[in-house]
Design a protein around this motif. Sequence first.
Motif, short mmCIF file in Angstrom:
data_model
loop_
_atom_site.label_atom_id
_atom_site.label_comp_id
_atom_site.label_asym_id
_atom_site.label_seq_id
_atom_site.Cartn_x
_atom_site.Cartn_y
_atom_site.Cartn_z
N LEU A 62 1.95 -9.78 -14.53
CA LEU A 62 0.49 -9.89 -14.46
C LEU A 62 0.04 -11.32 -14.74
CD1 LEU A 62 -0.40 -6.60 -16.36
CD2 LEU A 62 -0.38 -6.96 -13.88
N GLU A 63 0.73 -11.99 -15.66
CA GLU A 63 0.40 -13.38 -15.97
C GLU A 63 0.71 -14.31 -14.80
OE1 GLU A 63 2.70 -13.90 -19.47
OE2 GLU A 63 1.21 -12.97 -20.81
N GLY A 64 1.60 -13.88 -13.91
CA GLY A 64 1.93 -14.68 -12.73
C GLY A 64 0.90 -14.58 -11.61
N GLY A 65 -0.04 -13.65 -11.73
CA GLY A 65 -1.12 -13.55 -10.76
C GLY A 65 -0.74 -12.87 -9.46
N PRO A 66 -1.60 -13.00 -8.44
CA PRO A 66 -1.37 -12.31 -7.16
C PRO A 66 -0.03 -12.64 -6.51
CG PRO A 66 -3.62 -13.11 -7.28
CD PRO A 66 -2.91 -13.68 -8.46
N ARG A 67 0.43 -13.89 -6.62
CA ARG A 67 1.70 -14.24 -5.99
C ARG A 67 2.86 -13.50 -6.64
NH1 ARG A 67 2.58 -20.56 -5.14
NH2 ARG A 67 4.46 -19.68 -4.19
N ALA A 68 2.83 -13.35 -7.96
CA ALA A 68 3.89 -12.63 -8.65
C ALA A 68 3.87 -11.15 -8.27
CB ALA A 68 3.74 -12.79 -10.17
N LEU A 69 2.67 -10.58 -8.16
CA LEU A 69 2.57 -9.17 -7.79
C LEU A 69 3.05 -8.97 -6.35
CD1 LEU A 69 1.68 -6.68 -9.36
CD2 LEU A 69 -0.57 -6.89 -8.31
N ALA A 70 2.76 -9.92 -5.48
CA ALA A 70 3.25 -9.84 -4.09
C ALA A 70 4.77 -9.91 -4.05
CB ALA A 70 2.63 -10.95 -3.26
N ARG A 71 5.35 -10.74 -4.91
CA ARG A 71 6.81 -10.84 -4.97
C ARG A 71 7.41 -9.51 -5.41
NH1 ARG A 71 10.37 -15.32 -3.68
NH2 ARG A 71 12.43 -14.66 -4.42
N VAL A 72 6.78 -8.87 -6.38
CA VAL A 72 7.24 -7.57 -6.84
C VAL A 72 7.20 -6.55 -5.70
CG1 VAL A 72 6.59 -5.62 -8.31
CG2 VAL A 72 6.76 -7.91 -9.29
N ARG A 73 6.15 -6.58 -4.90
CA ARG A 73 6.07 -5.65 -3.76
C ARG A 73 7.23 -5.86 -2.80
NH1 ARG A 73 0.49 -7.19 -3.84
NH2 ARG A 73 -0.79 -5.54 -4.81
N GLN A 74 7.60 -7.11 -2.58
CA GLN A 74 8.73 -7.40 -1.70
C GLN A 74 10.02 -6.81 -2.26
OE1 GLN A 74 8.77 -11.66 -1.31
NE2 GLN A 74 6.98 -11.73 0.02
N VAL A 75 10.22 -6.93 -3.56
CA VAL A 75 11.44 -6.39 -4.17
C VAL A 75 11.43 -4.86 -4.13
CG1 VAL A 75 12.86 -6.34 -6.26
CG2 VAL A 75 11.63 -8.43 -5.64
N VAL A 76 10.28 -4.26 -4.33
CA VAL A 76 10.19 -2.80 -4.21
C VAL A 76 10.57 -2.35 -2.80
CG1 VAL A 76 8.64 -0.81 -4.29
CG2 VAL A 76 8.49 -2.57 -6.06
N ALA A 77 10.07 -3.05 -1.78
CA ALA A 77 10.42 -2.71 -0.40
C ALA A 77 11.92 -2.87 -0.16
CB ALA A 77 9.62 -3.58 0.57
N TYR A 78 12.50 -3.93 -0.71
CA TYR A 78 13.95 -4.16 -0.59
C TYR A 78 14.72 -3.02 -1.25
CZ TYR A 78 18.41 -6.70 -1.19
OH TYR A 78 19.72 -7.08 -1.18
N ALA A 79 14.27 -2.60 -2.45
CA ALA A 79 14.94 -1.51 -3.17
C ALA A 79 14.83 -0.20 -2.41
CB ALA A 79 14.34 -1.38 -4.57
N GLU A 80 13.67 0.06 -1.81
CA GLU A 80 13.49 1.29 -1.03
C GLU A 80 14.49 1.34 0.14
OE1 GLU A 80 11.92 3.93 -1.64
OE2 GLU A 80 10.02 3.55 -2.66
#
Length: 249
Positions: A62-80
């Motif tokens: 959350l402290e990383g802002g929108p870019r950090a949250l977008a990166r997390v979404r990419q990793v979630v998609a990769y994990a799926e």
Amino acid sequence: MLLGTAAWSEGPAERRALVARLDSGRLADLNRIEAVRLRKLGEGEPERLADALVPASLRRVLEGGPRALARVRQVVAYAEKWDRRGNLPDALAPGLDAVDLLPCLPRPLALARLDGPVLDRLRIRGQGAELSAPPQPGLAAVGLAGGGLAGFCLALEEAGSVVLGSWMTDAWPGGSLELRVGAARRSVPLKTWEGLALPPLRAGEVWLLPPPKLKALPEWMAGADVLVSAGFDQLALRLGPEGVHPTVQ
């Protein structure tokens, strides 16, 4: 996307990490999956880079802002995708029965009700909490760096602090919020909170939205099981000996 915090044993040590709930029900350890992905790409020091890009802490994301949250979404998609191929190791995505789900944000930057009173951010509880009074369940908004909104989680005020749900959803939740005590049931549409004005939020800040007005429930017995649920999460709680007089209006 559903993000939370889980703890599990690894031999004599405990792993506590940011996890995402996959479609299969497994919990993806996003920090470790990102390290594996970076190693496959030939990055030097993949673990250190993963700690910077996808830290094992929701608050740091959350402290990383929108870019950090977008990166997390990419990793979630990769994990799926990896999980659907059937060879995602258990060490990177344990089953729900192998972990303890904690409050989604165990140590927020700040904790308060939207109408002003500050609550104790160091006494947050989650699944299995014993309640000192009949609950007034609702939602909480979670802040993102830059003044934005990261998502919502289940929440109810309790003894000067709060009980938080296990999952933060980054999309507005649909359906209803439901409260069950034994055979008694009350519900309210989640759209009740749509359009509610929120102040600018700091990263990792949690604001409790005003609880809904629910019809009073019958008098409860101490020890009664309490279930608070929405489509994205549910909290299994218990009414303690002090909370036997209904106050939910």
